[in-house]
Each structure stands twice: as structure tokens, then as C-alpha cells.
Enzyme design. Structure first.
Site: not given
Ligand code: GLA
Length: 440
Positions: A164, A225
Site C-alpha cells: 500500500d 477504495d
Molecule cells: C488503504 C487501501 C485499502 C486497505 C486499507 C487498509 O485505504 O486502499 O484497500 O488496504 O488501506 O488500511
């Protein structure tokens, strides 16, 4: 995020892909600046289950036993093989050797029920020189920890890893994403590598270099997301098709755009909308990671997610993502994806909110060449034959789709059989446009 992959036996096959990898590593060590991933993985979009959207930091999802449900409820046979954890699983402290470790309160359940130590893994990135965090605030991976963490995932027999981008800047990302690719390769274990890099750089060139991403990652999140709502799904659909000229050419076997998880089976989508998400994710050649409770999923959502034809379209070995080919004033969008054997898929998608809309067109208006086609309606399971010039009507429900698998065109004319002057049946002269058995 890390994941295990369900295989029919418990040992991970030390496949020819690994041998191939060894060769590649040798070659790349001679050419200094290349970080070619080429781990032979994910030649079709990966499929499985992913904790994040439905469970966030509620680690108790482990008690829903998604891995058991995938194995016992027919999901695994359809291709849903990855079980992905995401954030918040780890201990807040690395161990004495600096290695990431699972939160002790979860490890007992993990060791009993999960393959190897699948509760371990890591999801995040961190800025160098400061305390490293995942997006959820757990220990992350600073540049100096990349090799160690890659080796830790390999030791834990992790099958896929998402890196990430929280708490990092553009310069660190530029160094870290290729370095992690190289470090994962160097472990000798094939680990699918998901990069969130583009999502942290606006998803588009010139900031995002999709050629490079295709060389170092198996998939990548391009955009924000997903949440459990139709608004969120629609926002993602809009962004991906508005930017299709960049995104379609970025993807292919071993390298996929990731519009985020499937949320059918949760709380936010109607059945129509669940079908729309499944159809459009299939057309986009998107990874199919469900984020839901597989113990309590209703039969409607289950049958959408288990639709074999939609899955086969998603998994088409040519791996060419589909495109939006028409955006009608009436609120109907038409998406098209070329498939193997000169077949294709069509999705008629309604953005309307009023009532089912009767959309009339012909295949020739949708750029199909002259010929006769066999059509399989993916969700009603009806078949029919259509000539390119024949006018037809599809009735598309509000926020819903009609999805078709379209065969290759028949080269010769349809042969019709008459007895006593009455039509008894018809047949094509050749096999050219039979619906591939793979799809039925
Ligand atoms: C980010 C990512 C998500 C998830 C969260 C976890 O927002 O885009 O897909 O992995 O972190 O904290």
C-alpha cells in the site's frame, strides 16, 4: 495485504514458473536497471476473497472461516482461490530480529485454521526514517526493511502481497515499488505482487508509468477504495471508463488494473446492481476479490458471484480488457470486450432510475461484422441467433445490465430445414460460431 492461495494439496507446487524465475533472475542480474517481475503468475485476473471492505480492522472475520467456505461451497472450483487478509492483523511491534509478527491474540486461531501463518503478512508502506505505518497505523515497511519483509512473506508461504502507499511520498514510492518487486523475486517463491502506487499518484500518466508497472507488478489499484454503496461502485465505473484509453492498454496477462473488491452479498447493492458490478468487472478483466460474509451470503448474490459465464468472460485467456463503445443519451452505456476464438462480450448498462428501458439496436451498429452470431444471455441463460443486421431490443432494468456472450460470426449462411413447406429447424454450415464449451 497478504494472501494464501487454496490449492488441492497443502504443499505449494514448486512449479516450472519458479524455474523460469530462476533463469530470469540470472538474466536480470546482468542488466542492472531491470526489475522484471515475470513471475509467471496471474495470467488471468486473480480471484478470491479479501477481508477489507466488509471487515476493516475487525479481525474476528477469521471466525467466519472464509477459507473453509471457499473450499466447501464450490467457490474454489470456480477460481476463487486467494484468501486475502489486509490491514490490522499484526502486532504493533516487530520481533527481536526486526521481523513482522502476527498479533499474539490472533495467532492461535491462525495456526489452527489457516494455511501456514496466513494471518501474517503486511499491507503497507511507510515513509523512510520515520516510524512506519500501514494505512491503519500498524507497522509498515520502510525502504530498509523491504528485503527482510519480502523474505518473511516468503517464509510464511504468502501467495500474494499488496504494497500500500500510506505515509509515503512520491520519491519513496519510486524507489520502493521496484525494490519490493525485486526482493519478492529474489525469495524464489512466486508471490503475486499488487502495487497501490498508481492510486497514490492520481492513477494517470505522466505521474503514473503503466509500462513500468506492467513490468514490476501483477496488479495495481488505480483509484480510491470501494465502499458498500452503489454510489461508490458507480464512481469507480465512471473513472475507469473515462480513462479507458490509458487503462485498457496497461493491462494484459500477468498485469491487471484493479478497481477494488466485489461487494455483492453485503448491504449496499440491490440484485440488479450486484449483477452490474459483476458484469462490468468481468468486462474490465478486473481481479475478482469478494469482500463479504460467505456464511450468510444470500442465494441471489451467490448465484451472481458464481455465474460461470461471467467468470469465464472475466478469465478469458487473451486478457484484453473491454471498453465503453457507446454512451447513449437515453442513459444506456454499451461495453464490449474481445474474447478468445473471435468471440466477444457485450454489456448493456442502464444509468436510469425510472423503469426498465427497451433499448433497440443491431449488432452492426455495435461494430460487428457481417454474419450470423449465437448469443448467450449471461444472467437469463437464454440463447438465440442474431444476424448483424437484425434489429433487436434488450430490456435493461434501472441500474442494471443485460450481459451477452457473443460467438464468432458464422462464415456461411444459416441452413434451414423445411418439411411440407414448414420450417423445421436451422443449423449453421460450420462450427465456426458455436459457443465455446468453456462457456457452457
Ligand atoms: C488503504 C487501501 C485499502 C486497505 C486499507 C487498509 O485505504 O486502499 O484497500 O488496504 O488501506 O488500511
Amino acid at each position: 495485504m497478504s494472501s494464501i492461495k487454496l490449492t488441492s494439496d497443502s504443499t505449494y507446487p514448486f512449479s516450472s514458473a519458479v524455474m523460469h524465475l530462476v533463469e530470469l533472475l540470472f538474466v536480470s542480474s546482468l542488466s542492472v536497471a531491470t526489475f522484471a517481475l515475470d513471475n509467471g503468475l496471474m495470467r488471468v485476473p486473480p480471484m478470491g476473497w479479501l477481508a477489507w471492505e466488509r471487515y476493516r480492522c475487525d479481525i474476528d472475520y477469521v471466525f467466519t472461516r472464509p477459507h473453509t467456505r471457499l473450499s466447501e461451497d464450490g467457490w474454489r472450483e470456480l477460481g476463487y482461490v486467494y484468501v486475502n487478509i489486509d490491514d490490522c492483523w499484526s502486532s504493533m511491534k516487530r520481533d527481536d530480529n526486526g521481523r513482522l509478527q502476527a498479533d499474539p491474540k490472533d495467532s492461535q486461531e491462525a495456526s489452527i485454521n489457516w494455511h501456514a501463518t496466513c494471518m501474517t503478512g503486511v499491507s503497507s508502506w511507510a515513509s523512510t526514517g520515520t516510524w512506519a505505518h500501514t494505512c491503519g497505523g500498524y507497522p509498515g515497511t520502510t525502504l530498509d526493511k523491504i528485503e527482510l519483509d519480502a523474505q518473511t512473506f516468503a517464509d510464511w508461504e504468502v501467495d500474494m502481497f499488496k504494497f500500500d502507499g500510506c505515509y509515503s511520498n512520491a520519491t519513496e514510492q519510486e524507489q520502493g515499488y521496484p525494490l519490493m518487486s525485486k526482493a519478492l523475486n529474489a525469495t524464489g517463491r512466486p508471490i503475486g505482487y499488487s502495487c497501490s502506487w498508481p492510486a497514490y499518484q492520481g492513477g494517470l500518466p505522466p505521474k503514473v508509468n503503466y509500462t513500468q508497472l506492467g513490468e514490476i507488478c501483477n496488479l495495481w489499484r488505480n483509484y480510491g477504495d470501494i465502499q458498500d454503496s452503489w454510489d461508490s461502485v458507480l464512481k469507480i465505473i465512471n473513472w475507469f471508463f473515462e480513462n479507458q484509453d490509458v487503462l485498457v492498454s496497461a493491462a494484459g496477462p500477468g498485469k491487471w488494473n484493479d478497481p477494488d473488491m466485489l461487494i455483492a452479498g453485503d448491504f449496499g447493492l440491490s440484485m440488479e446492481q450486484s449483477r452490474s458490478q459483476m458484469a462490468i468487472w468481468a468486462i474490465m478483466a478486473a481481479p475478482l476479490f469478494m469482500s463479504n460474509d460467505l456464511r450468510t451470503i444470500n442465494s441471489g448474490a451467490r448465484s451472481i458471484l458464481q455465474n460461470k459465464i461471467a467468470i469465464s468472460i472475466n478469465q478469458d485467456p487473451r486478457g484484453i480488457p473491454g471498453r465503453s463503445i457507446l454512451k447513449e443519451k437515453s442513459g444506456i452505456d454499451v461495453y464490449w470486450r474481445p474474447l478468445s476464438k473471435n468471440a466477444s462480450a457485450l454489456v448493456f448498462f442502464s444509468r436510469r432510475n425510472d423503469m426498465p428501458y427497451r433499448y433497440q439496436t443491431t449488432l452492426s451498429k455495435l461494430n460487428y461484422t457481417t454474419g450470423s452470431y449465437q448469443i448467450y444471455d449471461v444472467f437469463t441463460e437464454k440463447t438465440m441467433t442474431l444476424k448483424d443486421s437484425t434489429s433487436f431490443v434488450v430490456s435493461v432494468n434501472p441500474t442494471g445490465v443485460v450481459m451477452w456472450y457473443v460467438s464468432a460470426p458464422a462464415k456461411r449462411n444459416i441452413r434451414q430445414f423445411y418439411r411440407g413447406g414448414r420450417l423445421q429447424g436451422s443449423l449453421f454450415d460450420d462450427d465456426e460460431n458455436r459457443i465455446s464449451p468453456v462457456f457452457l
